[in-house]
Structures are given as structure tokens and as C-alpha cells.
Enzyme design. Structure first.
Site, PDB file in Angstrom:
ATOM      1  N   VAL A  12      78.498 130.131 -26.971  1.00  0.00           N
ATOM      2  CA  VAL A  12      79.748 129.377 -27.062  1.00  0.00           C
ATOM      3  C   VAL A  12      79.508 127.979 -26.508  1.00  0.00           C
ATOM      4  CG1 VAL A  12      80.592 130.232 -24.811  1.00  0.00           C
ATOM      5  CG2 VAL A  12      82.213 129.360 -26.490  1.00  0.00           C
ATOM      6  N   GLY A  91      89.134 128.564 -18.972  1.00  0.00           N
ATOM      7  CA  GLY A  91      89.072 128.766 -20.417  1.00  0.00           C
ATOM      8  C   GLY A  91      89.116 130.255 -20.710  1.00  0.00           C
ATOM      9  N   ARG A  92      88.606 130.637 -21.880  1.00  0.00           N
ATOM     10  CA  ARG A  92      88.635 132.056 -22.260  1.00  0.00           C
ATOM     11  C   ARG A  92      87.922 132.934 -21.243  1.00  0.00           C
ATOM     12  NH1 ARG A  92      87.607 129.768 -28.069  1.00  0.00           N
ATOM     13  NH2 ARG A  92      86.057 128.679 -26.786  1.00  0.00           N
ATOM     14  N   ILE A  93      86.705 132.498 -20.849  1.00  0.00           N
ATOM     15  CA  ILE A  93      85.924 133.309 -19.920  1.00  0.00           C
ATOM     16  C   ILE A  93      86.567 133.293 -18.540  1.00  0.00           C
ATOM     17  CG2 ILE A  93      83.661 133.563 -18.814  1.00  0.00           C
ATOM     18  CD1 ILE A  93      82.435 132.402 -21.415  1.00  0.00           C
ATOM     19  N   ARG A 174      76.646 126.739 -16.671  1.00  0.00           N
ATOM     20  CA  ARG A 174      75.350 126.180 -17.010  1.00  0.00           C
ATOM     21  C   ARG A 174      74.732 125.681 -15.699  1.00  0.00           C
ATOM     22  NH1 ARG A 174      75.505 128.636 -20.878  1.00  0.00           N
ATOM     23  NH2 ARG A 174      75.448 128.027 -23.077  1.00  0.00           N
ATOM     24  N   GLU A 203      65.371 127.497 -16.614  1.00  0.00           N
ATOM     25  CA  GLU A 203      65.380 128.963 -16.623  1.00  0.00           C
ATOM     26  C   GLU A 203      64.072 129.425 -17.267  1.00  0.00           C
ATOM     27  OE1 GLU A 203      68.931 130.115 -18.752  1.00  0.00           O
ATOM     28  OE2 GLU A 203      70.238 129.166 -17.271  1.00  0.00           O
ATOM     29  N   HIS A 222      70.110 134.803 -16.839  1.00  0.00           N
ATOM     30  CA  HIS A 222      71.018 134.361 -17.907  1.00  0.00           C
ATOM     31  C   HIS A 222      71.388 135.508 -18.847  1.00  0.00           C
ATOM     32  CE1 HIS A 222      72.361 130.651 -20.454  1.00  0.00           C
ATOM     33  NE2 HIS A 222      73.184 131.657 -20.579  1.00  0.00           N
ATOM     34  N   GLY A 224      74.633 136.712 -19.195  1.00  0.00           N
ATOM     35  CA  GLY A 224      76.091 136.766 -19.337  1.00  0.00           C
ATOM     36  C   GLY A 224      76.558 137.574 -20.530  1.00  0.00           C
ATOM     37  N   SER A 225      75.942 137.323 -21.674  1.00  0.00           N
ATOM     38  CA  SER A 225      76.398 138.005 -22.893  1.00  0.00           C
ATOM     39  C   SER A 225      75.413 139.090 -23.324  1.00  0.00           C
ATOM     40  CB  SER A 225      76.553 136.978 -24.023  1.00  0.00           C
ATOM     41  OG  SER A 225      75.297 136.395 -24.309  1.00  0.00           O
TER      42      SER A 225
END
Lengths: 257, 271
Positions: A12, A91-93, A174, A203, A222, A224-225
Site C-alpha cells: 500500500v 489511516g486504515r491501518i 517505514r 532492511e 518487515h 506486516g502483511s
């Protein structure tokens, strides 16, 4: 590549794209918002809990034999009950994070960003405050904003200096939103209690990076998703974005340039 | 007393003829022989409610850490030989999954409240069914038979107290009823689980993983197989380990002792 027509990113975030250049060349961009919101919010809360309850440290003590006898104040962390949580970027998250944290007994939600969002904030009774106040009053700070020129290096010496000694800082946005040297100093000098980072610059961090040596810093690669379900959905969406772009059709999720 | 020491037995009680009150930390009293203490005229108090929130938080922390592979991920992120993060390194979402809570007391219910915010489907098994309003507040469905809960859950969380009835509640049979993709989370007492059966189940992939704040004994001997299994997270009984809560526990124990010594009704007396 002069024939490049479409860029389809599995994220995103779009801070890694030079949007001016892309727009100039008439290239279309697809991305994957919404489908990764739950997984990322969940990971943010998982990271917050792991950092404030010292999970990796405690698990290591069990394996290494450091756990000998039990003492009342050994391996104590910080609880969420009656706490103030500050969300940078509602925001959304950020909203999904707040939703998940609410039943943990959070007394107050604060948030900051480019502007207030009263309808969104109402769900949590969240108060819009300047960044400085969020730092000063939060027991837990969660960063879920986009990386933009405005947010670059936003969490710096001044920010950490205002935070409570007992507070926990979590970043799943980030790496570049955080000034890492300043974060290291704050953790090493006890200006804040602990940190959880899913993102860093770069990273992975180089093997000799000082943040890696801190017991009170939980770092994740990293993820998250990173779940089977979410990445599959993201991959399908990204493929569909790409195909639609190549066919000159509307994309399921196009980034407006 | 903190953390079930010293052991309160006949010998100790005989050597302390003036003992009036034993104040025990936490909510568990499985380490105390209540009949024996009563026969010596000693009153007992615990600190039942103050530990609920932190313990429920830890239950959630363990479930999330296990499912999203947090401990493994942290090790990878800080390891000196990590060159890049593989794109196919994945975990499983907790959000939307099914949580089976065994023991819906104060702690179990708080776990349900937290899990609901992750849109989890919540099943529970308890000696008694809870009130309808309590059930609907968290969307929890009662499973009179533990088998039903075990067969449907992606995560099985144990929050019962340890009694003769719950000792080895989860054994070979129960583990085999669980899904092969399921995770066992224990924030109750080590003895609620048949530990040897658990080791076997984990080794043979009968269940996917375990996350344990409690074992038997604590700590485990250095060569115990549970310490070597990749799919197990063990924390050193830190359910109530926040400074704030530990201070309140201390104050509550002192308060109970003072009341007992003054001959007044004892707050949080265990009868």
C-alpha cells in the site's frame, strides 16, 4: 524501459516510486490497499505486546538457562490497562490497530497526522493533537503513517526526548520515518522503555548496527502483511492490476497520480 | 508468599505455631493444601482479580507471537548472517480465526474480549455456561463437550485453574482431536497438560505449535525436549509480570495479612 506501461506494486506504500517521473511518462500504477490492513494491524499489535511484555527476551531466558529462581520484579514489562495510546497516522491501518487495542483497557487514544478526522476518530474517542503532545502523553506510540517528505525523520531526538521513560515505541510504517541514531540513544539512555520495529533503514540492518545490540528493541523482518492468506490476495490483486493496465482497462486499485 | 514458595506442609506449620495468615500471590491456589491449613487454624488469602488483565494480555501476546512467528522473526532480523528477508517467509493470521477458550473465568473472559476485536470466532468450555448477556457481549459460543471446542478451534487457550478435575485435562486424546493446524496456548498451570503427550504431539505434527507461559516443572530441566522444539514458545511464567500489578499484589497481600492479624474479616480470603 521506454515501453514501460504499468507498474504494479505489492504494497500500500508507494514511497519507493518516483511519482513525478512516472506521471510524466504516462505510466499507470497499481497498488494493494485494504487487503493488507488486517494483517498489518494485527502484526503491529503483536509487536507492541512482544515489546511491552519483553517476549523475545523472556523466551531467550528460558532457553539459555537464565531463568533460575523466580523473583517478583524479574522480567516485568508494561501493561496496557489504563494507558494512553498515541497513533501517528490514523489511516486504515491505524484505525484497525486502535480497534484491536481498545479492549485491552486503553483509557485514551490520541492521534496525529496532516489533519483531524473527526468521523473516524469518534469510534475510539480519539483526540487529534500535535506530534509533541502525542509524544509527551502517550504510554504507547504506534506509527502507521505513510512515508512522505513531511514524515521523513519525524521521530527524532526531540520526539523521543518528550516521551515518557516508561513508554513503548512501535513502528510498522517505514524505517525512514524514524531517525535511527536518535532512537538508539533514547533506548540506550532509558529515555523510553522499549521499542518494536517491523521496518528499518536499510532492511536488514547491517550486522554491526547498534540497534541490534539492545535487549529492549524487538526487530522484525518487515512481516506486516506476511501471511499466506494476505499475500495470496495481494498477489492476485497485483496481477489483476497489471493485466488491467496492459489492456487499458480500469484497475481494481489504481494509484491516482 | 510469592510463586508457591516456601512449600507449606505439616513440617512448616508445626514449626510456626503462631502462624495466622498465609497471603499467596496470584489467583492460583493449587500449591496450597487448604484442608491442612484449616486444620491448623491458618487463614488463606490470594490476589485473584488484579492479575486478570495482564494475564489475558499475555495470552493474546503468546497467541499472536506464535501465529505470526514473532520470536523466529526477531531472531532472523538480528542474526549476523541474515543477508535479506525472504519474500515467502509467512505466518498465519489470527484475525478471523477460531479461538477455543477452556476455562471462561475472569481471565478467560478478558481474553475473549480482546480476541473479539480481532474478529475471532470464540468458542468456550466451562464447568457452567455463562449468562446470555456475557456470551453475546463477546460473541462466545458454549461448548458443553470439550471435544467440540477442540475439533473446531485454530487456537486452544487454557485458562482453567488447576484442580484434581483439570489435571491432565489436555492429554493424548484431546491433542488428537485438535486440528493439525492448531496451536495450544497455556496460561493456566503446567499440570493441566500431559506434557509428555504434548511433546509427542508436537514432534509428530499432531498439532502445529504451542505457546506456554507455564510448564511442569518451572523452569524445565535444561535438556527437556520442549526447549528444543522449533514450534514452541515458552515464557518464564510472566502472566502477571508488570511492575504496576506486582506492586498491587504486594499491597493486597499486606492488607490481607494486617486484617488477619487484627482479627478482622480478611479481604480476598480463600475459603
Amino acid at each position: 524501459g521506454p515501453d514501460l506501461k504499468v507498474i504494479s506494486t505489492l504494497s500500500v506504500g508507494f514511497d519507493h516510486l518516483a511519482l513525478d517521473e512516472i506521471k510524466k511518462r504516462g505510466i499507470r500504477v497499481g497498488y494493494t490497499p485494504d487487503v493488507l490492513t488486517d494483517a498489518t494491524a494485527e502484526l503491529s499489535v503483536a509487536l507492541l505486546l512482544s515489546a511491552c511484555r519483553r517476549l523475545p527476551e523472556a523466551a531467550e531466558q528460558v532457553k539459555s538457562g537464565g531463568w533460575t529462581t523466580w523473583k517478583p520484579l524479574w522480567m516485568c514489562g508494561y501493561g496496557l490497562s489504563d494507558s494512553t495510546v498515541g497513533i501517528i497516522g490514523l489511516g486504515r491501518i491505524g484505525q484497525a490497530v486502535a480497534r484491536r487495542l481498545k479492549p485491552f483497557g486503553v483509557r485514551k487514544f490520541l492521534y496525529t497526522g496532516s489533519g483531524p478526522k473527526p468521523e473516524t476518530a469518534a469510534e475510539f474517542g480519539a483526540e487529534f493533537v500535535p506530534l509533541t503532545r502525542l509524544a509527551e502523553e502517550s504510554d504507547f506510540v504506534v506509527v502507521t503513517c505513510a512515508l512522505t517528505p513531511a514524515t521523513h525523520g519525524m521521530c527524532n531526538k526531540d520526539f523521543f526526548g518528550r516521551m515518557k521513560k516508561t513508554s513503548v515505541f512501535v513502528n510498522t510504517s517505514r524505517g525512514a520515518v524514524v531517525n535511527q541514531e536518535d532512537l538508539y540513544d533514547a533506548l540506550a539512555n532509558g529515555q523510553i522503555a522499549a521499542a518494536g520495529l517491523d521496518v528499518t533503514t536499510p532492511e536488514p540492518l547491517p550486522t554491526d548496527h547498534p540497534l541490534l545490540s539492545l535487549q529492549n528493541c524487538v526487530i522484525l523482518p518487515h512481516i506486516g502483511s506476511a501471511t499466506y492468506a494476505t499475500r495470496s490476495t495481494m498477489a492476485v490483486l497485483a496481477a489483476n492490476n497489471l493485466l488491467a493496465g496492459l489492456r487499458g482497462e480500469p484497475m481494481p486499485h489504481e494509484l491516482k497520480l | 508468599m510469592w510463586y508457591h514458595k516456601p512449600v507449606v506442609n505439616e513440617e512448616l506449620l508445626q514449626s510456626l505455631p503462631n502462624l495466622k495468615v498465609v497471603a499467596s500471590s496470584g489467583v492460583g491456589i493449587d500449591h496450597l493444601d487448604l484442608k491442612l491449613l484449616s486444620s491448623y487454624g491458618v487463614k488463606v488469602a490470594s490476589t485473584p482479580f488484579v492479575v486478570s488483565t495482564d494475564t489475558a494480555d499475555l495470552g493474546m501476546a503468546l497467541m499472536l507471537a506464535s501465529s505470526r512467528r514473532l520470536v523466529e522473526g526477531h531472531q532472523m532480523a538480528v542474526a549476523p548472517d541474515t543477508e535479506y528477508f525472504p519474500a515467502d517467509w509467512l505466518g498465519v493470521e489470527v484475525s478471523g480465526a477460531t479461538l477455543g477458550i477452556v476455562g471462561m473465568g475472569a481471565i478467560g473472559y478478558k481474553v475473549a474480549e480482546r480476541a473479539k476485536a480481532f474478529e475471532m470466532k470464540i468458542l468456550y468450555h466451562n464447568r457452567n455456561q455463562r449468562k446470555k448477556e456475557e456470551e453475546s457481549a463477546v460473541g462466545a459460543v458454549y461448548c458443553k463437550k470439550i471435544d467440540d471446542l477442540l475439533q473446531q478451534s485454530d487456537f486452544v487457550l487454557l485458562a482453567v485453574n488447576l484442580t484434581p478435575q483439570t489435571r491432565k485435562l489436555i492429554g493424548k486424546r484431546e491433542l488428537e482431536l485438535m486440528k493439525p493446524t492448531a496451536t495450544l496456548i497455556n496460561i493456566s498451570r503446567g499440570l493441566v497438560v500431559d506434557q509428555d503427550a504434548l511433546v509427542e504431539a508436537l514432534q509428530n505434527k499432531i498439532i502445529k505449535a504451542a505457546a506456554l507461559d507455564v510448564t511442569y516443572p518451572e523452569p524445565l530441566p535444561r535438556d527437556h525436549p520442549l526447549l528444543k522444539l522449533k514450534n514452541v514458545i515458552i515464557t518464564p511464567h510472566i502472566g502477571s509480570a508488570t511492575k504496576k500489578t506486582r506492586w498491587v499484589m504486594m499491597e493486597e497481600m499486606a492488607e490481607s495479612i494486617e486484617a488477619g492479624l487484627a482479627g478482622l474479616p480478611i479481604p480476598r480470603e480463600v475459603l
